[in-house]
Design a protein around this motif. Structure first.
Motif, PDB file in Angstrom:
ATOM      1  N   LEU A 363      43.949  71.244  26.370  1.00 11.88           N
ATOM      2  CA  LEU A 363      44.390  70.059  25.654  1.00 11.88           C
ATOM      3  C   LEU A 363      44.297  68.834  26.559  1.00 11.88           C
ATOM      4  N   SER A 364      44.073  67.697  25.971  1.00 16.12           N
ATOM      5  CA  SER A 364      43.868  66.464  26.726  1.00 16.12           C
ATOM      6  C   SER A 364      45.032  66.174  27.669  1.00 16.12           C
ATOM      7  N   GLY A 365      44.715  66.121  28.983  1.00 11.25           N
ATOM      8  CA  GLY A 365      45.715  65.787  29.993  1.00 11.25           C
ATOM      9  C   GLY A 365      46.865  66.749  30.098  1.00 11.25           C
ATOM     10  N   SER A 366      46.697  67.979  29.606  1.00 16.55           N
ATOM     11  CA  SER A 366      47.837  68.896  29.498  1.00 16.55           C
ATOM     12  C   SER A 366      48.256  69.515  30.819  1.00 16.55           C
ATOM     13  N   SER A 367      47.307  69.740  31.716  1.00 13.36           N
ATOM     14  CA  SER A 367      47.628  70.346  33.015  1.00 13.36           C
ATOM     15  C   SER A 367      46.538  69.949  33.990  1.00 13.36           C
ATOM     16  N   ILE A 368      46.747  70.286  35.240  1.00 10.84           N
ATOM     17  CA  ILE A 368      45.781  69.928  36.275  1.00 10.84           C
ATOM     18  C   ILE A 368      44.895  71.126  36.574  1.00 10.84           C
ATOM     19  N   LEU A 369      43.588  70.911  36.583  1.00 11.77           N
ATOM     20  CA  LEU A 369      42.604  71.978  36.751  1.00 11.77           C
ATOM     21  C   LEU A 369      42.049  72.005  38.162  1.00 11.77           C
ATOM     22  N   PRO A 370      41.657  73.181  38.648  1.00 11.62           N
ATOM     23  CA  PRO A 370      40.963  73.246  39.935  1.00 11.62           C
ATOM     24  C   PRO A 370      39.513  72.809  39.781  1.00 11.62           C
ATOM     25  N   LYS A 371      38.876  72.535  40.893  1.00 13.07           N
ATOM     26  CA  LYS A 371      37.442  72.264  40.864  1.00 13.07           C
ATOM     27  C   LYS A 371      36.685  73.565  40.574  1.00 13.07           C
ATOM     28  N   GLY A 372      35.497  73.403  40.030  1.00 12.59           N
ATOM     29  CA  GLY A 372      34.658  74.571  39.806  1.00 12.59           C
ATOM     30  C   GLY A 372      34.866  75.262  38.474  1.00 12.59           C
ATOM     31  N   VAL A 373      35.510  74.594  37.514  1.00 12.90           N
ATOM     32  CA  VAL A 373      35.713  75.169  36.179  1.00 12.90           C
ATOM     33  C   VAL A 373      34.723  74.512  35.221  1.00 12.90           C
ATOM     34  N   ALA A 374      33.990  75.310  34.455  1.00 20.13           N
ATOM     35  CA  ALA A 374      33.067  74.771  33.463  1.00 20.13           C
ATOM     36  C   ALA A 374      33.853  74.322  32.230  1.00 20.13           C
ATOM     37  N   LEU A 375      33.435  73.211  31.638  1.00 19.50           N
ATOM     38  CA  LEU A 375      34.110  72.632  30.481  1.00 19.50           C
ATOM     39  C   LEU A 375      33.124  72.510  29.325  1.00 19.50           C
ATOM     40  N   LYS A 376      33.527  72.989  28.178  1.00 17.80           N
ATOM     41  CA  LYS A 376      32.703  72.875  26.977  1.00 17.80           C
ATOM     42  C   LYS A 376      33.408  71.946  25.999  1.00 17.80           C
ATOM     43  N   PHE A 377      32.824  70.766  25.779  1.00 17.28           N
ATOM     44  CA  PHE A 377      33.344  69.822  24.801  1.00 17.28           C
ATOM     45  C   PHE A 377      32.590  69.996  23.488  1.00 17.28           C
ATOM     46  N   THR A 378      33.327  70.015  22.405  1.00 21.48           N
ATOM     47  CA  THR A 378      32.725  70.266  21.103  1.00 21.48           C
ATOM     48  C   THR A 378      33.281  69.301  20.069  1.00 21.48           C
ATOM     49  N   VAL A 379      32.400  68.792  19.209  1.00 20.95           N
ATOM     50  CA  VAL A 379      32.853  68.028  18.046  1.00 20.95           C
ATOM     51  C   VAL A 379      33.379  69.024  17.027  1.00 20.95           C
ATOM     52  N   VAL A 380      34.680  68.965  16.750  1.00 17.11           N
ATOM     53  CA  VAL A 380      35.296  69.889  15.798  1.00 17.11           C
ATOM     54  C   VAL A 380      35.082  69.413  14.373  1.00 17.11           C
ATOM     55  N   SER A 381      35.300  68.114  14.148  1.00 14.81           N
ATOM     56  CA  SER A 381      35.111  67.585  12.800  1.00 14.81           C
ATOM     57  C   SER A 381      34.946  66.074  12.851  1.00 14.81           C
ATOM     58  N   THR A 382      34.241  65.552  11.877  1.00 14.96           N
ATOM     59  CA  THR A 382      34.115  64.110  11.688  1.00 14.96           C
ATOM     60  C   THR A 382      33.747  63.874  10.228  1.00 14.96           C
ATOM     61  N   ASN A 383      34.209  62.752   9.684  1.00 12.22           N
ATOM     62  CA  ASN A 383      33.864  62.419   8.306  1.00 12.22           C
ATOM     63  C   ASN A 383      32.810  61.324   8.215  1.00 12.22           C
ATOM     64  N   VAL A 384      32.128  61.069   9.339  1.00 15.93           N
ATOM     65  CA  VAL A 384      31.017  60.120   9.322  1.00 15.93           C
ATOM     66  C   VAL A 384      29.844  60.769   8.589  1.00 15.93           C
ATOM     67  N   PRO A 385      29.305  60.123   7.555  1.00 15.86           N
ATOM     68  CA  PRO A 385      28.192  60.721   6.822  1.00 15.86           C
ATOM     69  C   PRO A 385      26.919  60.787   7.670  1.00 15.86           C
TER      70      PRO A 385
END
Length: 467
Positions: A363-385
Motif C-alpha cells: 500500500l502507498s507509503g505503508s511501510s519501509i522497504l529494503p533495497k533489492g525488491v522488485a515492484l510491479k505497478f498495475t492499472v487496476v481500473s479506470t473509466n477513461v474511454p
C-alpha cells in the motif's frame, strides 16, 4: 566564548524524541526473542526433513546500537530499526564452510518467517530478515572451539572464518564512554553539571542528524560511533551538552576534511569505508556537517534570541519540536477540474525479481522497504474511454538517486503494467497518468519508502526502479 544556551531544550528533545525509552526497548527485545525462537523451530524443521541433527546456537549476544545504548527512535516513524544478534554455535555443530553456515540459518528462518517484505538473505557478514513492520534483523554467525594449545577461539562466518569476538565492539565503546565523558572527582572538587555518559548522548545526537532527512544517505551507527570515539573528535563539556555537541560537530567535520576513511576500532586492518557506497556516505556527512555548522553561527551572536537558536538547531535535527512547520502546497485547480471526471486506481505488488510471481501487495507509503525488491505497478481500473495511453513517471529523492542521475524518469510504452525496483534510500513517488489526445485525463500517485540497507545485486533491469 558566548554561545546561546539551549541545553534544557536539548535535554527535553533527547529524553522524549531521541532515546528509545523502556517501552520501545522492550518491544525490540521482543522482536529479537521471537526471531530466535523462529530460528530454533526452523532448525527443527530442517532436522526433520533431512533426518540429520541441526543443533541450536548455544548462546546469543546483542550487538550494535541496542547493547551500546546508542539506538535512537526512528526520526521518520517508519520503524526502521536494526537489530543485530550474534548466534554462537559449537564448531562441530555448524557447517565448516562459512557460506553454508549462513545458508543453514537462512533456510531455517525461511521455514518460519512469513511476515517479511523480502526473503531472508545470506549476505556477506550476516543473515538478514526484513519485516513488514519496518524493522530488520541481522543474524551474525559465530563458532567456538578449543585449539591445540587449549585456548578457546571464536570466529565469525564472513567470506571466511575470521577471528572476532562479538562482544569486543560493545566493550570497547563502553570503555570509551566511561573514560571520556565528564565525571565527578571529589579529590579535585569537580562535579559536572551534565548527566553521566555525555559521549553516548553526543553519538546519539549525531546519529539522529544522519537520519534526519529521508533524502540523505549518511553513515550508520558503527561509523559514527567510531569517528566520535577517535582521539580529539569528541569534545567533552561538563557544563552543557549543547556546547559539547557543537564542538564535536566541528571537530568531526575537521577530521573528515583530512580523510573520510574509517577503520574498525578493534581491528585497524579492516576499513569500514572500503566500499565506495560507504565512503560516499561519509563524504556526504562531512559536507552536511559543514552546512549545519554554518547554520549554527547565529548561536554566537550576542543578539541571538531563543527563537533564532531553536530555528538553527531545527536545521540540525529537522524535527517539529524545534520549529512547528506549516507545509503549504500549491494546488493546480485547473488540472483538478480537467481530470475530475475520470478516475484511476493503481496497485503495487512485491516480487523477488522483475517479471516474477508477486507475493504481497504494498500500500502507498505503508511501510519501509529494503533495497533489492522488485515492484510491479498495475492499472487496476479506470473509466477513461479508450483509446488512451498510459504514462508512468518516477520521481526519486535523495543523495543516492541524484548521484546516479535518476531523480526523475518516465515511460509511456509500458501499458497497464510497469516493473521497477527499490534501489535508492528515500521516499519516492510513482505517478501513473492516463492520457488522451495530449491531455491528462486521470492520475494516481503511489509512494514507496526505501530504507538505507539492502542491496540490488539480484536485479536485472537496466533502470533500477526508483532508480
Amino acid at each position: 566564548m558566548f554561545m546561546y544556551d539551549i541545553s534544557n531544550d536539548l535535554q527535553y528533545f533527547y529524553d522524549n524524541y531521541v532515546r528509545l525509552g523502556v517501552k520501545l526497548r522492550q518491544q525490540l527485545a521482543g522482536y529479537r526473542d521471537l526471531n530466535i525462537n523462529r530460528l530454533k523451530n526452523g532448525l527443527d524443521n530442517l532436522a526433520k526433513e533431512t533426518e540429520r541433527p541441526h543443533p541450536y546456537p548455544y548462546d546469543s549476544k546483542n550487538q550494535g546500537g541496542y547493547p551500546m545504548h546508542t539506538l535512537n527512535q526512528d526520526p521518520n516513524n517508519d520503524n526502521d530499526y536494526d537489530i543485530d544478534i550474534a548466534l554462537i554455535f559449537h564448531k562441530d555443530e555448524i557447517p565448516e564452510n562459512p557460506l553454508k553456515a549462513r545458508q543453514r540459518v537462512r533456510d531455517a528462518l525461511c521455514k518460519r518467517c512469513t511476515n517479511f517484505t523480502k526473503e531472508p538473505e545470506a549476505r556477506t557478514n550476516a543473515v538478514t530478515v526484513w519485516y513488514a513492520e519496518g524493522y530488520h534483523i541481522d543474524f551474525a554467525i559465530y563458532r567456538t572451539y578449543v585449539d591445540e594449545f587449549g585456548i578457546e577461539r571464536i570466529e565469525h562466518a564472513s567470506t571466511e572464518w575470521k577471528r572476532r569476538d562479538p562482544m569486543e565492539i560493545n566493550n570497547w565503546f563502553a570503555e570509551c564512554v566511561s573514560r571520556s565523558s565528564p565525571k565527578a572527582n571529589s579529590k579535585l572538587g569537580y562535579y559536572p553539571k551534565v548527566a553521566e555518559g555525555q559521549m553516548r548522548r553526543i553519538v546519539r545526537f549525531v546519529k539522529w542528524f544522519c537520519r534526519s532527512r529521508t533524502s540523505w544517505s549518511l553513515p550508520g551507527g558503527m561509523i559514527v560511533s567510531t569517528l566520535i570515539a577517535e582521539l580529539g573528535v569528541y569534545k567533552a563539556n561538563g557544563d552543557c551538552d549543547d556546547i559539547a555537541l557543537y564542538d564535536t560537530m566541528v571537530a568531526l567535520r575537521d577530521r573528515l576534511k583530512l580523510s573520510c576513511k574509517v577503520y574498525n576500532p578493534v581491528d585497524s586492518s579492516q576499513e569500514l569505508t572500503g566500499k565506495t557506497e560507504v565512503l560516499n556516505q561519509v563524504t556526504r556527512l562531512r559536507d552536511n556537517l559543514n552546512i549545519a555548522i554554518s547554520k549554527l553561527d547565529v548561536l554566537f551572536d550576542q543578539s541571538c534570541t531563543r527563537e533564532k537558536a531553536r530555528y538553527a538547531w531545527d536545521w540540525v535535527f529537522n524535527h517539529e519540536f524545534w520549529v512547528k512547520k506549516e507545509i503549504t502546497e500549491v494546488i493546480d485547480f485547473a488540472n483538478i477540474i480537467a481530470i475530475a471526471r475520470y478516475s484511476l486506481i493503481i496497485r503495487c505488488d512485491l516480487a523477488k525479481y522483475e517479471n516474477g510471481p508477486t507475493y504481497k501487495q504494498y500500500l502507498s507509503g505503508s511501510s519501509i522497504l529494503p533495497k533489492g525488491v522488485a515492484l510491479k505497478f498495475t492499472v487496476v481500473s479506470t473509466n477513461v474511454p479508450q483509446p488512451y495511453s498510459v504514462r508512468w513517471i518516477i520521481n526519486n529523492e535523495g543523495d543516492e538517486a541524484q548521484e546516479a542521475e535518476q531523480l526523475c524518469w518516465e515511460s509511456s510504452d509500458s501499458g497497464m503494467t510497469k516493473w521497477t525496483s527499490t534501489a535508492y534510500k528515500g521516499n519516492h513517488r510513482m505517478t501513473c497518468q492516463i492520457e488522451k489526445n495530449g491531455q491528462v485525463m486521470a492520475k494516481a500517485v503511489h509512494i514507496v519508502k526505501i530504507m538505507r540497507s539492502g542491496n540490488t545485486r539480484n536485479l536485472s533491469s537496466s533502470r533500477r526502479g526508483f532508480g
